[in-house]
Design a protein around this motif. Structure first.
Motif, PDB file in Angstrom:
ATOM      1  N   GLU A  99     -37.187 153.530 -34.647  1.00 43.21           N
ATOM      2  CA  GLU A  99     -37.757 154.859 -34.844  1.00 43.21           C
ATOM      3  C   GLU A  99     -36.999 155.793 -33.908  1.00 43.21           C
ATOM      4  OE1 GLU A  99     -40.063 155.744 -37.072  1.00 43.21           O
ATOM      5  OE2 GLU A  99     -40.149 153.675 -37.774  1.00 43.21           O
ATOM      6  N   PRO A 100     -36.144 156.659 -34.445  1.00 45.04           N
ATOM      7  CA  PRO A 100     -35.299 157.508 -33.595  1.00 45.04           C
ATOM      8  C   PRO A 100     -36.060 158.167 -32.438  1.00 45.04           C
ATOM      9  CG  PRO A 100     -34.715 157.815 -35.882  1.00 45.04           C
ATOM     10  CD  PRO A 100     -35.953 156.948 -35.867  1.00 45.04           C
ATOM     11  N   ASP A 101     -35.507 157.966 -31.245  1.00 46.84           N
ATOM     12  CA  ASP A 101     -36.004 158.550 -30.000  1.00 46.84           C
ATOM     13  C   ASP A 101     -37.404 158.071 -29.605  1.00 46.84           C
ATOM     14  OD1 ASP A 101     -33.597 159.892 -30.200  1.00 46.84           O
ATOM     15  OD2 ASP A 101     -34.521 161.744 -30.920  1.00 46.84           O
ATOM     16  N   GLU A 102     -37.935 157.049 -30.313  1.00 49.06           N
ATOM     17  CA  GLU A 102     -39.263 156.525 -29.992  1.00 49.06           C
ATOM     18  C   GLU A 102     -39.265 155.044 -29.628  1.00 49.06           C
ATOM     19  OE1 GLU A 102     -42.174 157.399 -32.980  1.00 49.06           O
ATOM     20  OE2 GLU A 102     -41.597 159.523 -33.068  1.00 49.06           O
ATOM     21  N   SER A 103     -38.587 154.210 -30.459  1.00 48.42           N
ATOM     22  CA  SER A 103     -38.639 152.768 -30.198  1.00 48.42           C
ATOM     23  C   SER A 103     -37.543 152.018 -30.944  1.00 48.42           C
ATOM     24  CB  SER A 103     -40.004 152.191 -30.606  1.00 48.42           C
ATOM     25  OG  SER A 103     -40.182 152.288 -32.001  1.00 48.42           O
ATOM     26  N   VAL A 104     -37.216 150.837 -30.410  1.00 47.98           N
ATOM     27  CA  VAL A 104     -36.309 149.902 -31.072  1.00 47.98           C
ATOM     28  C   VAL A 104     -36.911 148.515 -30.879  1.00 47.98           C
ATOM     29  CG1 VAL A 104     -33.957 148.992 -31.272  1.00 47.98           C
ATOM     30  CG2 VAL A 104     -34.297 151.337 -30.492  1.00 47.98           C
ATOM     31  N   ARG A 105     -36.943 147.724 -31.957  1.00 42.78           N
ATOM     32  CA  ARG A 105     -37.497 146.362 -31.909  1.00 42.78           C
ATOM     33  C   ARG A 105     -36.400 145.380 -32.300  1.00 42.78           C
ATOM     34  NH1 ARG A 105     -42.034 143.456 -31.428  1.00 42.78           N
ATOM     35  NH2 ARG A 105     -42.456 141.725 -32.817  1.00 42.78           N
ATOM     36  N   PHE A 106     -36.372 144.250 -31.583  1.00 42.82           N
ATOM     37  CA  PHE A 106     -35.356 143.222 -31.786  1.00 42.82           C
ATOM     38  C   PHE A 106     -35.987 141.860 -32.018  1.00 42.82           C
ATOM     39  CE2 PHE A 106     -33.577 146.382 -28.951  1.00 42.82           C
ATOM     40  CZ  PHE A 106     -32.331 146.626 -29.500  1.00 42.82           C
ATOM     41  N   LYS A 107     -35.302 141.058 -32.813  1.00 40.53           N
ATOM     42  CA  LYS A 107     -35.615 139.635 -32.922  1.00 40.53           C
ATOM     43  C   LYS A 107     -34.506 138.915 -32.186  1.00 40.53           C
ATOM     44  CE  LYS A 107     -36.505 135.917 -36.205  1.00 40.53           C
ATOM     45  NZ  LYS A 107     -36.541 135.551 -37.636  1.00 40.53           N
ATOM     46  N   LEU A 108     -34.868 138.059 -31.242  1.00 38.18           N
ATOM     47  CA  LEU A 108     -33.910 137.287 -30.453  1.00 38.18           C
ATOM     48  C   LEU A 108     -34.006 135.829 -30.884  1.00 38.18           C
ATOM     49  CD1 LEU A 108     -34.985 138.836 -27.057  1.00 38.18           C
ATOM     50  CD2 LEU A 108     -32.909 139.393 -28.320  1.00 38.18           C
ATOM     51  N   GLU A 109     -32.890 135.284 -31.321  1.00 37.12           N
ATOM     52  CA  GLU A 109     -32.846 133.880 -31.724  1.00 37.12           C
ATOM     53  C   GLU A 109     -31.878 133.154 -30.794  1.00 37.12           C
ATOM     54  OE1 GLU A 109     -33.278 133.650 -36.320  1.00 37.12           O
ATOM     55  OE2 GLU A 109     -32.122 135.468 -35.832  1.00 37.12           O
ATOM     56  N   PHE A 110     -32.432 132.371 -29.893  1.00 41.91           N
ATOM     57  CA  PHE A 110     -31.630 131.639 -28.924  1.00 41.91           C
ATOM     58  C   PHE A 110     -31.291 130.264 -29.479  1.00 41.91           C
ATOM     59  CE2 PHE A 110     -34.368 134.531 -26.536  1.00 41.91           C
ATOM     60  CZ  PHE A 110     -33.424 135.231 -25.803  1.00 41.91           C
ATOM     61  N   ARG A 111     -30.040 129.846 -29.294  1.00 41.08           N
ATOM     62  CA  ARG A 111     -29.613 128.512 -29.713  1.00 41.08           C
ATOM     63  C   ARG A 111     -29.301 127.627 -28.515  1.00 41.08           C
ATOM     64  NH1 ARG A 111     -27.839 131.966 -33.520  1.00 41.08           N
ATOM     65  NH2 ARG A 111     -25.803 132.385 -32.633  1.00 41.08           N
ATOM     66  N   LYS A 112     -28.683 128.204 -27.481  1.00 43.62           N
ATOM     67  CA  LYS A 112     -28.327 127.455 -26.281  1.00 43.62           C
ATOM     68  C   LYS A 112     -28.672 128.294 -25.068  1.00 43.62           C
ATOM     69  CE  LYS A 112     -24.420 124.905 -28.234  1.00 43.62           C
ATOM     70  NZ  LYS A 112     -22.974 124.704 -28.169  1.00 43.62           N
ATOM     71  N   PRO A 113     -29.076 127.769 -23.978  1.00 39.04           N
ATOM     72  CA  PRO A 113     -29.254 126.351 -23.699  1.00 39.04           C
ATOM     73  C   PRO A 113     -30.523 125.774 -24.315  1.00 39.04           C
ATOM     74  CG  PRO A 113     -29.866 127.606 -21.759  1.00 39.04           C
ATOM     75  CD  PRO A 113     -29.379 128.580 -22.794  1.00 39.04           C
ATOM     76  N   PHE A 114     -31.461 126.646 -24.761  1.00 38.07           N
ATOM     77  CA  PHE A 114     -32.692 126.190 -25.397  1.00 38.07           C
ATOM     78  C   PHE A 114     -32.921 127.000 -26.650  1.00 38.07           C
ATOM     79  CE2 PHE A 114     -33.295 125.782 -20.794  1.00 38.07           C
ATOM     80  CZ  PHE A 114     -33.469 124.407 -20.702  1.00 38.07           C
ATOM     81  N   ALA A 115     -33.352 126.344 -27.709  1.00 31.75           N
ATOM     82  CA  ALA A 115     -33.666 127.039 -28.947  1.00 31.75           C
ATOM     83  C   ALA A 115     -35.000 127.761 -28.802  1.00 31.75           C
ATOM     84  CB  ALA A 115     -33.718 126.054 -30.106  1.00 31.75           C
ATOM     85  N   GLY A 116     -35.072 128.944 -29.385  1.00 31.62           N
ATOM     86  CA  GLY A 116     -36.322 129.683 -29.356  1.00 31.62           C
ATOM     87  C   GLY A 116     -36.152 131.036 -30.016  1.00 31.62           C
TER      88      GLY A 116
END
Length: 179
Positions: A99-116
Motif C-alpha cells: 500500500e503506497p506510503d503505508e505498508s509493505v508485506r513479505f513472505k519469507l521462505e527460508f531454505r538454509k540453514p533451517f527451513a521455515g
C-alpha cells in the motif's frame, strides 16, 4: 544403579520435552524507528527489493551473497532469492502486499540453514514531518526453535538486526533528503 540413572535421565528428558512443547507456538519480533522524512521518501526503499542491499543488515553480513530478482521491479509479485554464507543462509523474500506510503508485506521462505516460512511487515506512519517505521516479523515456532529460545533470546538477536537495518535505512533516507 544404571537403572536409576536411566530413569532419572528419562524423567529429565520428559520434563524438557514438556517444557519445550508448552512454549508459545507463535512468535513476533518488532522494532520501530523514526525517520525525518515523509512516508513517500521511505516507502520506495522497502518496496523495491533492489534497494535492500543498501540498508539490509544481512547484506552487510555477507556482501558476496548471490541475489536474484524476479517479477516486477517493485511491489506485489516482486521477489528476491539469496544464497550466502552461514550468517545469511538461503531463501526467498516475496512482496505479497503493498500500500503506497503505508505498508509493505513479505513472505519469507527460508531454505538454509533451517527451513521455515515467516512473514514480515513494514508500516509507515506519518508523524509531523517524520515517519514512524515499524518492522515486524511473525511466524510459527518449530519444536527446535522452541528449545533454542530457552537458551537464546531470539527477540534480542533478531531485534538487533532489525535495529541495525532501520538505523541504516534512516541514514540513507535522511541523507538523500538533505541533498
Amino acid at each position: 544403579m544404571i537403572a536409576k540413572i536411566l530413569i532419572a535421565l528419562g524423567v529429565i528428558i520428559l520434563i524438557f520435552v514438556i517444557v519445550v512443547a508448552s512454549r508459545p507456538a507463535d512468535f513476533s519480533y518488532r522494532r520501530t524507528a523514526t525517520i525525518s522524512a515523509p512516508p513517500s521518501a521511505v516507502f520506495p526503499h522497502v518496496n523495491d527489493l533492489h534497494k535492500w542491499q543498501a540498508w539490509s543488515p544481512w547484506a552487510k553480513k555477507d556482501p558476496a551473497a548471490k541475489n536474484t530478482f524476479e517479477g516486477p521491479p517493485a511491489g506485489v509479485g516482486s521477489s528476491m532469492s539469496w544464497a550466502g554464507n552461514n550468517d545469511v543462509g538461503e531463501g526467498t523474500m516475496s512482496v505479497t502486499g503493498s500500500e503506497p506510503d503505508e505498508s509493505v508485506r513479505f513472505k519469507l521462505e527460508f531454505r538454509k540453514p533451517f527451513a521455515g516460512t515467516n512473514f514480515a511487515d513494514f508500516t509507515f506512519k506519518p508523524e509531523g514531518g517524520q515517519t514512524v517505521v515499524t518492522w515486524t516479523m511473525t511466524g510459527k515456532n518449530t519444536f527446535f526453535f522452541k528449545a533454542f529460545s530457552l537458551f537464546v533470546d531470539c527477540d534480542k538477536m533478531i531485534g538487533g538486526d532489525f535495529e541495525k537495518g532501520l538505523a541504516d535505512l534512516k541514514k540513507i533516507v535522511e541523507t538523500q533528503g538533505a541533498n
